[in-house]
Design a protein around this motif. Structure first.
Motif, PDB file in Angstrom:
ATOM      1  N   GLU A 185       0.764  -1.161  -0.038  1.00  0.00           N
ATOM      2  CA  GLU A 185      -0.107  -0.006   0.024  1.00  0.00           C
ATOM      3  C   GLU A 185       0.897   1.129   0.189  1.00  0.00           C
ATOM      4  O   GLU A 185       1.569   1.607   1.106  1.00  0.00           O
ATOM      5  CB  GLU A 185      -0.948   0.013   1.156  1.00  0.00           C
ATOM      6  CG  GLU A 185      -2.021  -0.923   1.431  1.00  0.00           C
ATOM      7  CD  GLU A 185      -2.952  -1.012   2.347  1.00  0.00           C
ATOM      8  OE1 GLU A 185      -2.662  -0.196   3.269  1.00  0.00           O
ATOM      9  OE2 GLU A 185      -3.563  -2.163   2.719  1.00  0.00           O
ATOM     10  N   LEU A 186       0.717   1.954  -1.237  1.00  0.00           N
ATOM     11  CA  LEU A 186       1.580   3.359  -1.196  1.00  0.00           C
ATOM     12  C   LEU A 186       0.464   4.454  -0.652  1.00  0.00           C
ATOM     13  O   LEU A 186      -0.671   4.276  -0.755  1.00  0.00           O
ATOM     14  CB  LEU A 186       1.815   3.382  -2.648  1.00  0.00           C
ATOM     15  CG  LEU A 186       2.806   2.468  -3.219  1.00  0.00           C
ATOM     16  CD1 LEU A 186       3.263   2.760  -4.666  1.00  0.00           C
ATOM     17  CD2 LEU A 186       4.292   2.468  -2.555  1.00  0.00           C
ATOM     18  N   THR A 187       1.082   5.788  -0.324  1.00  0.00           N
ATOM     19  CA  THR A 187       0.299   6.701   0.203  1.00  0.00           C
ATOM     20  C   THR A 187       0.553   7.954  -0.501  1.00  0.00           C
ATOM     21  O   THR A 187       1.592   7.946  -1.402  1.00  0.00           O
ATOM     22  CB  THR A 187       0.525   6.987   1.722  1.00  0.00           C
ATOM     23  OG1 THR A 187       1.998   7.527   2.025  1.00  0.00           O
ATOM     24  CG2 THR A 187       0.387   5.652   2.588  1.00  0.00           C
ATOM     25  N   HIS A 188       0.190   9.005   0.017  1.00  0.00           N
ATOM     26  CA  HIS A 188       0.418  10.276  -0.489  1.00  0.00           C
ATOM     27  C   HIS A 188       1.786  10.849  -0.500  1.00  0.00           C
ATOM     28  O   HIS A 188       2.312  11.407  -1.511  1.00  0.00           O
ATOM     29  CB  HIS A 188      -0.333  11.409   0.212  1.00  0.00           C
ATOM     30  CG  HIS A 188      -0.200  11.643   1.366  1.00  0.00           C
ATOM     31  ND1 HIS A 188      -0.460  11.020   2.481  1.00  0.00           N
ATOM     32  CD2 HIS A 188       0.965  12.769   2.034  1.00  0.00           C
ATOM     33  CE1 HIS A 188      -0.153  11.430   3.640  1.00  0.00           C
ATOM     34  NE2 HIS A 188       0.934  12.578   3.294  1.00  0.00           N
ATOM     35  N   LYS A 189       2.437  10.046   0.561  1.00  0.00           N
ATOM     36  CA  LYS A 189       4.297  10.478   0.737  1.00  0.00           C
ATOM     37  C   LYS A 189       4.952   9.703  -0.577  1.00  0.00           C
ATOM     38  O   LYS A 189       6.202  10.453  -0.792  1.00  0.00           O
ATOM     39  CB  LYS A 189       4.703   9.702   1.894  1.00  0.00           C
ATOM     40  CG  LYS A 189       3.739  10.379   3.236  1.00  0.00           C
ATOM     41  CD  LYS A 189       4.490   9.665   4.682  1.00  0.00           C
ATOM     42  CE  LYS A 189       3.755  10.002   5.737  1.00  0.00           C
ATOM     43  NZ  LYS A 189       4.152   9.506   6.997  1.00  0.00           N
TER      44      LYS A 189
END
Length: 336
Positions: free
Chosen positions: A298-302
């Motif tokens: 899971e990747l995020t806005h970061k």
């Protein structure tokens, strides 16, 4: 009364003027951002950087500046987004992961440019692809999910780990149906598959791609064309997986053959399926979590590597969705 902390000074040696120029930026733009983000003062003097700040802020600032200098030395661009990202990692106690991610060369484009991980999240994603047969890459737009997957597919093909590359996408965006689009089948599906083509052109060059495509080594097709097939010795990428139905996702995953690898990418916050229709990717994340040789990253806005404003847009939408969900739950409790 709270005790006022004394300011202290830290000296950091700089190896070259090029590093210093990249760190400070045009008209000291980066230096101003560093000072603002970290609440420090920063000046240069005789080949070194002087940091001045309260004691509790000086050590994190030193680590951030040293990490940014390392990135500058390796030729990485230093900008507002990169500064904020490194600062966040250092504040979370993960400063060591900055250098690890940036040093990882995933592949090389046909022009000889190295493709590197730009965030710790991207590094986790690439490591998962290297170690697992099936990977689900979940994250917002701009996190490099598709591009890095294609880069790994091309690398696997060049290393003779697979004999072909298969890229697919569900054609459901904007509510359009293929029958309403002009032209033959290829021209109908091309608009949906454009991001995949772009990544392939970047990695292989137009001429090599065309040659491999004509030989059937590379196949780019809508998801419906995967039904009934068993895909052996192939690197298979399903892009925009959030727009698959439960049945389509199960159908796709069960196409896996001997010597093959699969990557499913998608953004579960941008589902274009008709209202009420569950996403196959969302269900797959629940069903497959914990299964051996399958990884969910899971990747995020970061991990967004586009314009820094994209991060702000994603965060704004996340806050909006959270407030809307809270209102929905509140209204449900009132009606009960």
């Amino acid at each position: 009364m709270s005790e006022v902390q004394q300011t202290k000074v830290e000296r950091i040696e700089v190896e070259s003027m090029d590093q210093l120029r990249m760190l400070f930026g045009n008209y000291d733009e980066n230096a101003k951002i560093i000072c603002e983000e970290l609440d420090v003062q920063m000046v240069t003097r005789e080949g070194e950087i002087l940091l001045c700040a309260a004691e509790d802020k000086l050590e994190p600032a030193r680590i951030v500046v040293e990490k940014l200098l390392e990135l500058a030395a390796s030729g990485e661009q230093i900008d507002r987004g990169r500064i904020r990202y490194v600062a966040e990692l250092v504040q979370e106690g993960k400063g060591e992961s900055v250098g690890e991610a940036m040093a990882d060369v995933v592949a090389v484009t046909y022009k000889g440019k190295p493709v590197k991980c730009r965030t710790a999240g991207q590094k986790r994603y690439i490591d998962a692809i290297r170690k697992n047969t099936v990977v689900l890459g979940i994250g917002p737009a701009g996190t490099g999910k598709t591009y890095l997957a294609v880069a790994m597919a091309v690398k696997a093909f060049k290393n003779k780990e697979v004999s072909r590359i298969i890229l697919t996408r569900p054609a459901v965006e904007a509510g359009e149906k293929l029958g309403f689009l002009p032209g033959d089948l290829q021209s109908k599906v091309d608009p949906y598959l454009r991001p995949l083509y772009d990544a392939l052109y970047d990695m292989l060059g137009m001429e090599t791609y065309q040659n491999l495509f004509e030989r059937g080594v590379i196949e780019v097709a809508p998801l419906a064309y995967m039904r009934g097939r068993t895909l052996n010795e192939a690197f298979i990428i399903l892009d925009e997986g959030q727009n698959t139905s439960r049945e389509q996702m199960k159908m796709f995953l069960t196409r896996l053959g001997f010597g093959s690898r699969m990557i499913v990418t998608g953004d579960i916050t941008q589902i274009d399926l008709p209202d009420g229709k569950p996403s196959g990717l969302v269900e797959a994340c629940r069903v497959l979590r914990g299964v051996d040789n399958i990884s969910i990253v899971e990747l995020t806005h970061k991990d967004v590597v586009r314009h820094e404003l994209v991060q702000s847009i994603i965060q704004a939408y996340d806050r909006h969705e959270k407030r809307r969900e809270e209102r929905r739950r509140y209204n449900e409790t009132r009606t009960d």
